[in-house]
Enzyme design. Structure first.
Site, PDB file in Angstrom:
ATOM      1  N   GLU A   1       0.858  -1.190   0.000  1.00 27.67           N
ATOM      2  CA  GLU A   1       0.000   0.000   0.000  1.00 27.67           C
ATOM      3  C   GLU A   1       0.888   1.232   0.000  1.00 27.67           C
ATOM      4  O   GLU A   1       2.102   1.138   0.153  1.00 27.67           O
ATOM      5  CB  GLU A   1      -0.947  -0.020   1.202  1.00 27.67           C
ATOM      6  CG  GLU A   1      -0.254   0.039   2.542  1.00 27.67           C
ATOM      7  CD  GLU A   1      -1.167  -0.186   3.733  1.00 27.67           C
ATOM      8  OE1 GLU A   1      -2.301  -0.656   3.553  1.00 27.67           O
ATOM      9  OE2 GLU A   1      -0.739   0.102   4.862  1.00 27.67           O
TER      10      GLU A   1
ATOM     11  N   HIS B   1      -4.487   2.338   7.503  1.00 27.02           N
ATOM     12  CA  HIS B   1      -3.387   1.968   8.369  1.00 27.02           C
ATOM     13  C   HIS B   1      -2.581   3.192   8.789  1.00 27.02           C
ATOM     14  O   HIS B   1      -2.439   4.137   8.032  1.00 27.02           O
ATOM     15  CB  HIS B   1      -2.439   1.000   7.644  1.00 27.02           C
ATOM     16  CG  HIS B   1      -2.971  -0.391   7.566  1.00 27.02           C
ATOM     17  ND1 HIS B   1      -2.686  -1.228   6.512  1.00 27.02           N
ATOM     18  CD2 HIS B   1      -3.764  -1.098   8.407  1.00 27.02           C
ATOM     19  CE1 HIS B   1      -3.280  -2.393   6.722  1.00 27.02           C
ATOM     20  NE2 HIS B   1      -3.948  -2.339   7.854  1.00 27.02           N
TER      21      HIS B   1
END
Length: 291
Positions: A209, A248
């Site tokens: 990511e 996150h």
């Protein structure tokens, strides 16, 4: 073969008698995972879910031969739980807890550097070797035994990728959820390296990511290794605005190299098969393995 956990792993649960620990321990036991006990200070000598409870990790190592732990301890105490496990000689420390303060993780990370152990997480779904051991919170039924290894920063995309791979007729050797916090134990490179070096893993799926350099480091290692084992890469967060944390804690675009586009370019340059959508992972695995 598998990496990190298998049917011979002797696993304990730290935070065993709490609600999260109890719920997931029961699921792991039902899966067939070799849970040899758990740790809850002050409750040593009792039993829970038919397994012994110990006051300390040292007791669990000494009396049950534990070599692997999964941590469901609340954030304020989780870093201490990691350090206690490392001190007691646990080899694989899988930390599920989300929201551990970064300052605590800096201390824990520094503390375990010289210990003979491997930390997975924190803020991760755990590790599963299908049919042998589920040490985490993933839905076990999705995973079937096979030849594809998975490394992922994302929990849900780990299960999604596994489901697609299984539906294409291939299964999983080991799936490793490394977690998406700014400070984690096992990096993308570490996990990719383990799977590339595993003789039973014939293909690796790497899900990354935005934010940080973990995927770039893994790609660089892969390119330099000269491995012919195919790696399929996906980077989540293509449309994320710069400077904003997405999901996150570690998923934040700091510089130009942290973007999804930049990471995908680095992966492609390293010989990794990049897909633009998570929906394409299974098809790409089937494509490269059928060649």
């Amino acid at each position: 073969m598998s990496v990190l956990v298998n049917k011979n792993s002797k696993i304990i649960v730290q935070g065993f008698t709490g609600s999260e620990g109890s719920f997931h321990a029961e699921q792991m036991i039902d899966y067939g995972t070799n849970i040899v006990g758990g740790v809850t200070p002050g409750k040593g000598g009792t039993t829970h879910l038919g397994k012994p409870v110990f006051n300390t990790v040292s007791d669990a190592v000494e009396k049950a031969g534990a070599d692997t732990t999964i941590i469901f301890v609340p954030p304020a105490f989780a870093a201490d739980a990691i350090m206690e496990a490392a001190d007691a000689g646990i080899k694989v420390i899988i930390t599920i807890t989300e929201g551990i303060p970064v300052s605590d993780m800096i201390k824990a990370s520094d503390y375990i550097k010289d210990k003979d152990c491997r930390l997975i997480g924190p803020n991760c779904p755990g590790v599963i070797t299908p049919g042998e051991a589920k040490v985490g919170i993933m839905p076990g039924f999705v995973f079937k035994k096979g030849i594809v290894g998975i490394v992922s920063k994302s929990g849900t995309l780990t299960y999604e990728a596994a489901d697609q791979v299984v539906k294409e007729g291939y299964g999983i050797t080991t799936a490793i959820g490394i977690g998406g916090d700014p400070i984690i134990g096992t990096t993308t490179k570490d996990a990719v390296e383990m799977l590339v070096n595993d003789p039973e893993t014939e293909c690796v799926v790497m899900i990354g990511e935005i934010g940080g350099q973990l995927e770039a480091e893994a790609a660089k290692w892969y390119k330099e290794s000269g491995s012919k084992k195919p790696v399929i890469g996906f980077i989540a967060g293509e449309t994320a605005p710069a400077g904003r944390t997405m999901g996150h804690a570690g998923a934040i675009v700091g510089g130009s190299e942290d973007t999804a586009q930049a990471k995908k370019a680095i992966l492609k340059d390293s010989g990794i098969h990049v897909v633009d959508s998570p929906a394409e992972i299974g098809k790409k695995v089937a494509e490269v393995l059928s060649k």
